[in-house]
Enzyme design. Structure first.
Site, PDB file in Angstrom:
ATOM      1  N   THR B 281      -3.318  -2.538  -0.198  1.00 27.64           N
ATOM      2  CA  THR B 281      -2.308  -2.778  -1.229  1.00 27.64           C
ATOM      3  C   THR B 281      -2.991  -2.967  -2.574  1.00 27.64           C
ATOM      4  O   THR B 281      -4.019  -3.628  -2.675  1.00 27.64           O
ATOM      5  CB  THR B 281      -1.451  -4.010  -0.891  1.00 27.64           C
ATOM      6  OG1 THR B 281      -0.681  -3.732   0.272  1.00 27.64           O
ATOM      7  CG2 THR B 281      -0.487  -4.353  -2.018  1.00 27.64           C
ATOM      8  N   PHE B 283      -2.786  -4.569  -6.151  1.00 26.16           N
ATOM      9  CA  PHE B 283      -2.134  -5.645  -6.904  1.00 26.16           C
ATOM     10  C   PHE B 283      -2.446  -5.468  -8.383  1.00 26.16           C
ATOM     11  O   PHE B 283      -3.543  -5.041  -8.746  1.00 26.16           O
ATOM     12  CB  PHE B 283      -2.656  -7.015  -6.447  1.00 26.16           C
ATOM     13  CG  PHE B 283      -2.162  -7.442  -5.086  1.00 26.16           C
ATOM     14  CD1 PHE B 283      -2.763  -6.963  -3.935  1.00 26.16           C
ATOM     15  CD2 PHE B 283      -1.088  -8.314  -4.954  1.00 26.16           C
ATOM     16  CE1 PHE B 283      -2.317  -7.350  -2.675  1.00 26.16           C
ATOM     17  CE2 PHE B 283      -0.627  -8.705  -3.703  1.00 26.16           C
ATOM     18  CZ  PHE B 283      -1.239  -8.222  -2.561  1.00 26.16           C
TER      19      PHE B 283
END
Lengths: 376, 376
Positions: B281, B283
């Site tokens: 992921t 960020f």
């Protein structure tokens, strides 16, 4: 120093010559096309195009102009390819389509599957498209619906593809790539969520609210006013409504349609709790045959883009050069390859049109894993 | 009939003349640019460009060539605009940037907010970027984090923007449009989900599994083998892990990181249940000032596209003509306007570069509601 008007006069003189040469160039390209039709040669010649780009760049002096003239020639060569594809179509040399044109879907006898259960939005969409009394059944997941179609257990599946507020239904996009099923129709229905509970239940006593994750998202503003409520996501809004009926617990409520509330004997505690008015969902009709309805006017495709600067841009040029209006573009990560994307494009057109054939042929040569998802 | 080689020879002759005229045209455009710098005139002249397109189309005979020469001149005029923007930059006439260049974020003294709680992936991302001992606190929602930044309660927020499997985090994209906060950094962390339960719990006795909706999606294949388990979505994976500890119910488990399992004293019942290996992921680091780090090399923008055929394509040309590599394009529905989209584009570059200035100026003139989300 020359005035602006003088400079513009000079530009006009240069432009007259460029326009003349452009027309002359296209005439020669047409002859090249005739040769290619006769000799059965491919339109797209990577080596020749690369040579031409190097050659034109070598003839100008500034870096700015080297880059510019190459851009210009990429466009010019794309145009001559388009012309030559048109010649192939005219000569009947493009071969037959992988999709078969049909006059009707035969909705009267069709067996249709939708995801969810009695009272689901998917059921409402299905009834809108196939009629109130259509022969139907439901399955638990989108994947189940795709499998039912693939196996032929049902003729058509009705699946949500996009919501006007929440955006794409990612899972359905991914399933369209995974399965060899095709889109043959679409229907848009309005989505109006309500908060429904047991008859007589009060907002103040609620502790838990059930719904589909998307519906919870679409009612965020209302739910944020009640941040003490636990939000529980279930497969669809109708299951949520049924759970409220089954549990007989006054502290529970569902976010669902007024229709689902009625089906399960619930009371609408708060009507129209959508963040947005005018919320609607587009559902697609999917089948396992490569067919399209006569007069279909929208095409959905997906493709992967090679890792090179400008690749996506050059792929999109095929839509423009063939006068095709893109109505939508979505990117989704490609499974197993971090930060690489698959693009989903919707554009206006019918598979029988030469412009569409040209664009698809160009896209197939220049992209990776092009798939026509349907014409509808 | 001429041979292919003869035809290609003819093309070469025509091309030599086109290339010469192209170079001549750009020299005149440069003089027009000099005039515009001095007179303070705008580069983009809608009326003049429209007239030119009509004029060149009137001078060729076939419909195919009319369309083609107009496409070609749109590109040519876009190039001369680019040249003229460069002249403005050189002359210092482009004015100052709305973003301020800084040398460092001052991470040592920064107060950082993340969404979720002890053990969340967001916390792991924050520690990776700001260090183990950074001054931090957590909030319940992404919106809370954006508000904390806007008010200055925190200096930076750490928010997930994209997962390599699930795609964009739509809510964060929407919040970037809504709030006047800006991206100043990014950090990518691997996501490895486990199924965690009370120590000694068995898979066979499980009835409910808690997690964040995205994590449930990312472990679909594993969870489908246990379709009798109820899936309950909560705000994040750490809340799910904490719930298992708090409830002390052996029939419940959480999909969370091994780190979160450890924090809440849970046992990993099944390790690495992700559908995809290599799941990660991205960020973003967000702040309320319009600043960017020296040497920043990626720019995120969003804009709306007017409803005209080819609009998106022509907007994308600004990236190509300025040699800017787009690394990502996302579309999201525009709130309150059905089936209209806002585009989010990431491209390589720094706000100080002339090519970036040129592209942004062109995009601002031709798109609607252009917003620079950050340079990082």
């Amino acid at each position: 120093m020359a005035t602006l008007e003088e400079l513009r006069g000079q530009l006009d003189v240069v432009d007259d010559q460029i326009v003349k040469l452009y027309e002359e160039r296209m005439k020669i390209c047409e002859q090249v096309g005739e040769y290619k039709v006769e000799a059965g040669r491919k339109v797209f010649d990577r080596v020749r195009e690369k040579e031409k780009l190097q050659n034109v760049a070598s003839k100008v002096s500034s870096d700015f102009d080297k880059k510019g003239i190459q851009e210009l020639y990429q466009q010019l060569m794309s145009m001559s390819r388009k012309l030559q594809y048109q010649q192939l179509v005219k000569a009947g040399a493009l071969g037959r389509l992988p999709f078969i044109e049909i006059d009707s879907l035969g909705v009267e006898k069709a067996r249709v599957v939708f995801q969810g259960m009695e009272g689901a939005y998917g059921q409402a969409a299905m009834k809108t498209y196939f009629g109130e009394d259509c022969n139907s059944y439901s399955v638990r997941t989108f994947r189940d619906a795709m499998e039912a179609i693939e196996e032929g257990a049902a003729d058509y599946a009705v699946l949500p593809i996009e919501n006007s507020t929440a955006g794409a239904v990612n899972e359905v996009y991914d399933l369209l790539v995974e399965f060899e099923n095709y889109i043959v129709g679409e229907v848009i229905i309005p989505i109006t969520h309500t908060l429904a509970g047991l008859p007589g239940a009060q907002l103040s006593e609620l502790k838990r609210v059930y719904s589909k994750a998307e519906a919870l998202m679409q009612t965020t503003r209302f739910l944020e006013e009640h941040s003490d409520w636990q939000q529980i996501s279930v497969a669809n809004t109708a299951i949520a409504a049924k759970k409220i009926l089954d549990d007989q617990d006054r502290t529970q409520a569902a976010v669902c349609s007024a229709y689902a509330a009625k089906v399960y004997g619930l009371e609408v505690l708060e009507d129209n709790i959508n963040d947005e008015s005018g919320n609607c969902t587009r559902f697609i009709i999917v089948t396992n045959q490569k067919v399209f309805l006569k007069g279909a006017k929208k095409i959905s495709i997906c493709f992967e883009v090679p890792h090179e600067s400008g690749s996506l841009y050059h792929l999109l040029s095929h839509f423009i050069y063939n006068d095709l209006n893109m109505s939508k573009i979505e990117s989704r990560p490609i499974e197993g390859r971090s930060w690489e994307y698959r693009f989903f494009v919707d554009f206006e057109g019918n598979l029988e049109e030469p412009g569409v054939k040209n664009a698809l042929r160009g896209l197939r040569e220049e992209s990776r894993s092009l798939k026509i998802l349907g014409n509808y």
